[in-house]
Design an enzyme around this catalytic site. Structure first.
Site, PDB file in Angstrom:
ATOM      1  N   ASP A  72       0.899  -1.157   0.000  1.00 43.60           N
ATOM      2  CA  ASP A  72       0.000   0.000   0.000  1.00 43.60           C
ATOM      3  C   ASP A  72       0.934   1.202   0.000  1.00 43.60           C
ATOM      4  O   ASP A  72       1.628   1.460   0.985  1.00 43.60           O
ATOM      5  CB  ASP A  72      -0.883  -0.013   1.259  1.00 43.60           C
ATOM      6  CG  ASP A  72      -1.797   1.212   1.328  1.00 43.60           C
ATOM      7  OD1 ASP A  72      -1.544   2.201   0.610  1.00 43.60           O
ATOM      8  OD2 ASP A  72      -2.757   1.171   2.115  1.00 43.60           O
ATOM      9  N   SER A 106      -1.123  13.389 -14.459  1.00 41.66           N
ATOM     10  CA  SER A 106      -2.327  13.353 -15.304  1.00 41.66           C
ATOM     11  C   SER A 106      -2.393  14.647 -16.099  1.00 41.66           C
ATOM     12  O   SER A 106      -1.936  15.695 -15.625  1.00 41.66           O
ATOM     13  CB  SER A 106      -3.591  13.241 -14.448  1.00 41.66           C
ATOM     14  OG  SER A 106      -4.744  13.454 -15.253  1.00 41.66           O
ATOM     15  N   TYR A 148      -8.721  15.214  -7.005  1.00 41.72           N
ATOM     16  CA  TYR A 148      -7.852  14.293  -7.752  1.00 41.72           C
ATOM     17  C   TYR A 148      -6.897  15.076  -8.645  1.00 41.72           C
ATOM     18  O   TYR A 148      -5.682  14.831  -8.658  1.00 41.72           O
ATOM     19  CB  TYR A 148      -8.696  13.331  -8.608  1.00 41.72           C
ATOM     20  CG  TYR A 148      -7.863  12.544  -9.598  1.00 41.72           C
ATOM     21  CD1 TYR A 148      -7.095  11.457  -9.185  1.00 41.72           C
ATOM     22  CD2 TYR A 148      -7.804  12.913 -10.945  1.00 41.72           C
ATOM     23  CE1 TYR A 148      -6.298  10.756 -10.096  1.00 41.72           C
ATOM     24  CE2 TYR A 148      -7.025  12.219 -11.856  1.00 41.72           C
ATOM     25  CZ  TYR A 148      -6.274  11.138 -11.423  1.00 41.72           C
ATOM     26  OH  TYR A 148      -5.477  10.456 -12.310  1.00 41.72           O
ATOM     27  N   LYS A 191      -2.665  15.389  -8.611  1.00 44.21           N
ATOM     28  CA  LYS A 191      -1.740  15.178  -9.724  1.00 44.21           C
ATOM     29  C   LYS A 191      -0.917  16.441 -10.004  1.00 44.21           C
ATOM     30  O   LYS A 191       0.221  16.358 -10.467  1.00 44.21           O
ATOM     31  CB  LYS A 191      -2.505  14.729 -10.966  1.00 44.21           C
ATOM     32  CG  LYS A 191      -3.165  13.353 -10.798  1.00 44.21           C
ATOM     33  CD  LYS A 191      -2.148  12.266 -10.472  1.00 44.21           C
ATOM     34  CE  LYS A 191      -2.731  10.870 -10.524  1.00 44.21           C
ATOM     35  NZ  LYS A 191      -1.721   9.812 -10.278  1.00 44.21           N
TER      36      LYS A 191
HETATM   37  N1  LIG Z   1      -7.059   5.879 -16.660  1.00 40.18           N
HETATM   38  C1  LIG Z   1      -7.004   7.200 -16.809  1.00 40.18           C
HETATM   39  O1  LIG Z   1      -7.848   7.819 -17.487  1.00 40.18           O
HETATM   40  C2  LIG Z   1      -5.882   7.977 -16.173  1.00 40.18           C
HETATM   41  C3  LIG Z   1      -5.571   9.239 -16.697  1.00 40.18           C
HETATM   42  C4  LIG Z   1      -4.522   9.969 -16.134  1.00 40.18           C
HETATM   43  C5  LIG Z   1      -3.801   9.438 -15.083  1.00 40.18           C
HETATM   44  N2  LIG Z   1      -4.138   8.203 -14.575  1.00 40.18           N
HETATM   45  C6  LIG Z   1      -3.304   7.683 -13.478  1.00 40.18           C
HETATM   46  O2  LIG Z   1      -2.619   6.551 -13.959  1.00 40.18           O
HETATM   47  C7  LIG Z   1      -2.250   5.712 -12.860  1.00 40.18           C
HETATM   48  C8  LIG Z   1      -2.622   4.285 -13.194  1.00 40.18           C
HETATM   49  O3  LIG Z   1      -4.028   4.221 -13.340  1.00 40.18           O
HETATM   50  P1  LIG Z   1      -4.746   3.209 -14.326  1.00 40.18           P
HETATM   51  O4  LIG Z   1      -5.547   4.002 -15.270  1.00 40.18           O
HETATM   52  O5  LIG Z   1      -3.784   2.216 -14.852  1.00 40.18           O
HETATM   53  O6  LIG Z   1      -5.796   2.530 -13.320  1.00 40.18           O
HETATM   54  P2  LIG Z   1      -5.893   1.056 -12.714  1.00 40.18           P
HETATM   55  O7  LIG Z   1      -6.958   1.147 -11.684  1.00 40.18           O
HETATM   56  O8  LIG Z   1      -6.042   0.081 -13.816  1.00 40.18           O
HETATM   57  O9  LIG Z   1      -4.475   0.820 -12.027  1.00 40.18           O
HETATM   58  C9  LIG Z   1      -4.118   1.379 -10.801  1.00 40.18           C
HETATM   59  C10 LIG Z   1      -3.396   0.339  -9.977  1.00 40.18           C
HETATM   60  O10 LIG Z   1      -2.936   0.964  -8.762  1.00 40.18           O
HETATM   61  C11 LIG Z   1      -3.184   0.069  -7.691  1.00 40.18           C
HETATM   62  N3  LIG Z   1      -3.310   0.823  -6.451  1.00 40.18           N
HETATM   63  C12 LIG Z   1      -4.303   1.669  -6.098  1.00 40.18           C
HETATM   64  N4  LIG Z   1      -4.085   2.141  -4.857  1.00 40.18           N
HETATM   65  C13 LIG Z   1      -2.922   1.590  -4.424  1.00 40.18           C
HETATM   66  C14 LIG Z   1      -2.176   1.685  -3.234  1.00 40.18           C
HETATM   67  N5  LIG Z   1      -2.596   2.430  -2.201  1.00 40.18           N
HETATM   68  N6  LIG Z   1      -1.024   0.998  -3.135  1.00 40.18           N
HETATM   69  C15 LIG Z   1      -0.595   0.223  -4.158  1.00 40.18           C
HETATM   70  N7  LIG Z   1      -1.281   0.068  -5.305  1.00 40.18           N
HETATM   71  C16 LIG Z   1      -2.430   0.750  -5.434  1.00 40.18           C
HETATM   72  C17 LIG Z   1      -4.474  -0.662  -8.063  1.00 40.18           C
HETATM   73  O11 LIG Z   1      -4.609  -1.878  -7.352  1.00 40.18           O
HETATM   74  C18 LIG Z   1      -4.295  -0.834  -9.562  1.00 40.18           C
HETATM   75  O12 LIG Z   1      -3.660  -2.052  -9.876  1.00 40.18           O
HETATM   76  C19 LIG Z   1      -2.942   6.296 -11.638  1.00 40.18           C
HETATM   77  O13 LIG Z   1      -2.013   7.061 -10.907  1.00 40.18           O
HETATM   78  C20 LIG Z   1      -4.022   7.193 -12.241  1.00 40.18           C
HETATM   79  O14 LIG Z   1      -4.356   8.229 -11.363  1.00 40.18           O
HETATM   80  C21 LIG Z   1      -5.147   7.459 -15.106  1.00 40.18           C
END
Ligand SMILES: NC(=O)c1ccc[n+]([C@@H]2O[C@H](COP(=O)([O-])OP(=O)(O)OC[C@H]3O[C@@H](n4cnc5c(N)ncnc54)[C@H](O)[C@@H]3O)[C@@H](O)[C@H]2O)c1
Length: 255
Positions: free
Chosen positions: A63, A143, A156, A160
């Site tokens: 975590d 982001s 959020y 970022k």
């Molecule tokens: N998907 C989008 O549209 C988007 C856009 C911009 C930025 N992001 C960022 O990209 C990153 C990855 O997101 P994603 O889209 O792959 O989503 P996702 O939910 O598929 O992956 C996120 C992963 O982080 C893990 N996670 C969450 N909280 C955690 C914690 N406290 N400790 C350890 N692991 C943890 C989850 O279990 C998951 O496997 C994130 O930081 C998200 O904010 C996503």
């Protein structure tokens, strides 16, 4: 010669979405990968995928908002692979979209604990190891909303923004230690992230996809592999003169 031959890479949030794609691509380019995630089953299945494809990976549950667990994660990487060349602070999530004043204190704090403190802790424990071994590279997942926010995800987006500013400041603090720090600014992608942010059950509806696409000049949603390609570039020696940068992976959304 691959870009990550002999390199050890630690990716947080590597159990799904962007993190999974980053871990897979790093491995395909030669890296030994420590897959770290809160979700054990997902993380272990990514390790299996990498191993089945002939790569070398191990899983560490973490975590990222807990100092003791992040310290253990970095130690596990050093114990398993002997070093740490690249840290990708990618784990993160969003509260569900709503006007900021309708969110609870717990929702606000929860997002900052993971998205901001998680990056702080990853760097806090990884950087001394990188300094000792003579250098390294860090890539944070911020982001596009950090620089071009839209209504509904304000805390959020602010979290970022903090990641982006930490990236820039840290780049200055670590440059003389041969450590580069950059971040990527991804646009919308239909990963599990959307379950939390948009409250969707599984994947975005056609209408939701269309709404996002209207804001992206490139005319499509982002794919995890797009992020992986950008992260691998920033983490590689190809980006040797690049530090303190936020690379927009946004199909032109922020222009
Ligand atoms: N998907 C989008 O549209 C988007 C856009 C911009 C930025 N992001 C960022 O990209 C990153 C990855 O997101 P994603 O889209 O792959 O989503 P996702 O939910 O598929 O992956 C996120 C992963 O982080 C893990 N996670 C969450 N909280 C955690 C914690 N406290 N400790 C350890 N692991 C943890 C989850 O279990 C998951 O496997 C994130 O930081 C998200 O904010 C996503």
């Amino acid at each position: 010669m691959n870009r990550f031959d002999d390199k050890v890479v630690l990716v947080t949030g590597a159990g799904s979405g962007f993190g999974r794609a980053i871990a897979m691509r790093m491995s395909s380019e030669g890296a030994q990968v420590m897959v770290a995630d809160l979700a054990r089953e997902n993380g272990e299945s990514v390790v299996e995928e990498i191993t089945n494809a002939g790569g070398n990976a191990a899983f560490q549950t973490v975590d990222v908002s807990r100092a003791d667990q992040v310290e253990k994660m970095v130690e596990a990487c050093i114990e398993t692979y002997g070093r740490l060349d690249v840290l990708v602070n990618n784990a993160g999530y969003s509260h569900q979209a709503a006007a900021m004043w309708k969110l609870t204190e717990e929702q606000f704090v929860g997002v900052f604990e993971v998205n901001v403190k998680g990056v702080f802790l990853g760097c806090k424990y990884a950087i001394p190891k990188m300094i000792d071994q003579g250098g390294g590279a860090i890539v944070n997942t911020a982001s596009i909303a950090a620089v071009s926010p839209r209504p509904g995800l304000t805390p959020y987006n602010a979290s970022k923004g903090a990641v982006l500013t930490m990236t820039r400041g840290l780049a200055l603090e670590t440059a003389r230690h041969n450590i580069r720090v950059n971040c990527v600014n991804p646009v919308a992608s239909d990963t599990d992230f959307m379950k939390g942010a948009m409250g969707v059950q599984d994947r975005l509806s056609e209408d939701q996809v269309e709404t996002f696409i209207k804001t992206i000049p490139r005319g499509r949603l982002l794919e995890p592999d797009d992020v992986a390609a950008a992260v691998c570039f920033l983490a590689s020696d190809d980006a040797d003169m690049i530090t303190g940068t936020a690379l927009n992976v946004d199909g032109g959304r922020s222009v």
